[in-house]
Design an enzyme around this catalytic site. Sequence first.
Site, PDB file in Angstrom:
ATOM      1  N   SER A 152      62.668  15.659 -13.098  1.00 34.40           N
ATOM      2  CA  SER A 152      61.818  16.600 -13.828  1.00 34.40           C
ATOM      3  C   SER A 152      61.631  17.890 -13.022  1.00 34.40           C
ATOM      4  CB  SER A 152      60.500  15.897 -14.163  1.00 34.40           C
ATOM      5  OG  SER A 152      59.836  16.586 -15.177  1.00 34.40           O
ATOM      6  N   ASP A 233      62.544  11.112 -24.535  1.00 37.93           N
ATOM      7  CA  ASP A 233      61.690  11.799 -23.552  1.00 37.93           C
ATOM      8  C   ASP A 233      60.812  12.816 -24.280  1.00 37.93           C
ATOM      9  OD1 ASP A 233      60.781  13.701 -21.621  1.00 37.93           O
ATOM     10  OD2 ASP A 233      62.403  13.123 -20.268  1.00 37.93           O
ATOM     11  N   HIS A 264      60.619   9.562 -20.207  1.00 37.31           N
ATOM     12  CA  HIS A 264      60.571  10.388 -18.990  1.00 37.31           C
ATOM     13  C   HIS A 264      60.141   9.587 -17.759  1.00 37.31           C
ATOM     14  CE1 HIS A 264      60.643  14.565 -17.522  1.00 37.31           C
ATOM     15  NE2 HIS A 264      59.553  14.323 -16.808  1.00 37.31           N
TER      16      HIS A 264
HETATM   17  N1  LIG Z   1      49.582  14.065 -16.162  1.00 39.03           N
HETATM   18  C1  LIG Z   1      50.609  14.568 -17.001  1.00 39.03           C
HETATM   19  C2  LIG Z   1      51.902  13.832 -16.851  1.00 39.03           C
HETATM   20  C3  LIG Z   1      52.504  13.997 -15.496  1.00 39.03           C
HETATM   21  C4  LIG Z   1      53.875  13.394 -15.441  1.00 39.03           C
HETATM   22  O1  LIG Z   1      54.373  12.840 -16.383  1.00 39.03           O
HETATM   23  N2  LIG Z   1      54.535  13.531 -14.292  1.00 39.03           N
HETATM   24  C5  LIG Z   1      55.864  13.025 -14.162  1.00 39.03           C
HETATM   25  C6  LIG Z   1      56.778  14.139 -13.778  1.00 39.03           C
HETATM   26  S1  LIG Z   1      56.756  15.384 -15.030  1.00 39.03           S
HETATM   27  C7  LIG Z   1      57.733  16.630 -14.405  1.00 39.03           C
HETATM   28  O2  LIG Z   1      57.818  17.007 -13.315  1.00 39.03           O
HETATM   29  C8  LIG Z   1      55.923  11.905 -13.151  1.00 39.03           C
HETATM   30  O3  LIG Z   1      56.908  11.683 -12.506  1.00 39.03           O
HETATM   31  N3  LIG Z   1      54.814  11.167 -13.053  1.00 39.03           N
HETATM   32  C9  LIG Z   1      54.668  10.091 -12.099  1.00 39.03           C
HETATM   33  C10 LIG Z   1      54.895   8.741 -12.684  1.00 39.03           C
HETATM   34  O4  LIG Z   1      54.673   7.773 -11.943  1.00 39.03           O
HETATM   35  O5  LIG Z   1      55.346   8.616 -13.828  1.00 39.03           O
HETATM   36  C11 LIG Z   1      50.149  14.615 -18.441  1.00 39.03           C
HETATM   37  O6  LIG Z   1      48.959  14.699 -18.598  1.00 39.03           O
HETATM   38  O7  LIG Z   1      51.008  14.616 -19.340  1.00 39.03           O
END
Ligand SMILES: N[C@@H](CCC(=O)N[C@@H](CSC=O)C(=O)NCC(=O)O)C(=O)O
Length: 286
Positions: A152, A233, A264
Site C-alpha cells: 500500500s 480491495d 487489502h
Molecule cells: N485505519 C484505516 C485503515 C488503515 C489500513 O488499512 N492500513 C493498512 C495499510 S493502508 C495503506 O497504506 C494496513 O496495512 N493496516 C495494518 C493491518 O494490520 O492491516 C481506516 O480507518 O480505514
Amino acid sequence: MTLEKVSSNRVSTGYLTKYKFPSTSLGGLSTQFNIFLPSSASASSPAPVLFYLAGLTCNEDTGAQKGGLLNTAGKEGIAVVFPDTSPRGAGVEGEDDDWQLGTGAGFYLNATAEKWKKHYNMYDLVVKELPEVIKEANLGVDFSRWSITGHSMGGHGALSIYLKNPGSFKSASAFAPACNPSRTPWGINAFTNYLDAKTRSSPPSEWLPYDSTHLLQNYQGESNILIDVGSEDDFLKKGQLEPQAISSLNKKGVEVRMQDGFDHSYYFISTFAPEHVEYHAKFLKA
Ligand SMILES: N[C@@H](CCC(=O)N[C@@H](CSC=O)C(=O)NCC(=O)O)C(=O)O
C-alpha cells in the site's frame, strides 16, 4: 552509531531482532527497525537483503509479524529489514490527528515543507541511513544484493525508491501499492502537506519524483517489478491504488497481477509473500 538491541526472537532458520538508534534523517529522533537474519548470514558470509516497507498506520512489527515472508526468506538465505513507517514523537502540530498523515504515514519521502522537514525524511532513512547503520554494525548483510518490497503506502515506497535508484536494487515488488500517488487521494493529501511545491502545474512537478507511474514512464532500461492487487480491495475500488496506470505503460520486466477475491489485508499479503520472496531470490541469487 550505537545500535541498541530491543528484542530478539527465533523464527524460521534464524532470528528476528529489533534495534533502535537515534536517526540523523529523522532529526535525531529514535527509530526502531526489525531485521531477520537467516542462519546462513554472518560477517564473513553476508546474506542478500530484502526491505519490506509497511503501509499507513503500521510500524516495524506489522510486516514482520503478519507478512508471512520469513519462512521463505530463511529457506533462501535472505535477510529482511522492516523499517518503521514514520518518525515517532516529532511533535508536529496535527501529526496524530489523521491516520493518512503524520505518525504512521511518512510516505517514504523527504519533506520540504517547513513544518515537516526536520523530522519527516523516511526516504533518506530507508535508502541511505539504515543501510549505513546496518553495514557499520557488521550484522552480516550484503547491500550489493538488495531488493525492496512493500504494501500500500509501502508499495508506493518500494516502487518509487527502486525506480529513483537505478542499479541500487536487484528487483522490486509490491502488494496493493498506491501506483500513481500524485493523482490519487492519499498521495495528494501527503504531497500537499509534506512537499513545498512552487510550481502551479497539476500535479506540481515537485511531486513527480515520488510518483511511480511517472518514474516508470521515464525509466531507461529493463526493470524487475512484480505487483499484486486483490480484486476485492476496497482501496482499489476507492481509486487509491490505480494499478492500471502502471500496467498500461506495458514496460518490459513489469508484471501486474489481479488476484481474484483478495482484499487489502495481511491475509492477502501473507498468501502471496512466499511467491514475492522467491521472485526476489531469483535476482538476489543470480
Ligand atoms: N485505519 C484505516 C485503515 C488503515 C489500513 O488499512 N492500513 C493498512 C495499510 S493502508 C495503506 O497504506 C494496513 O496495512 N493496516 C495494518 C493491518 O494490520 O492491516 C481506516 O480507518 O480505514
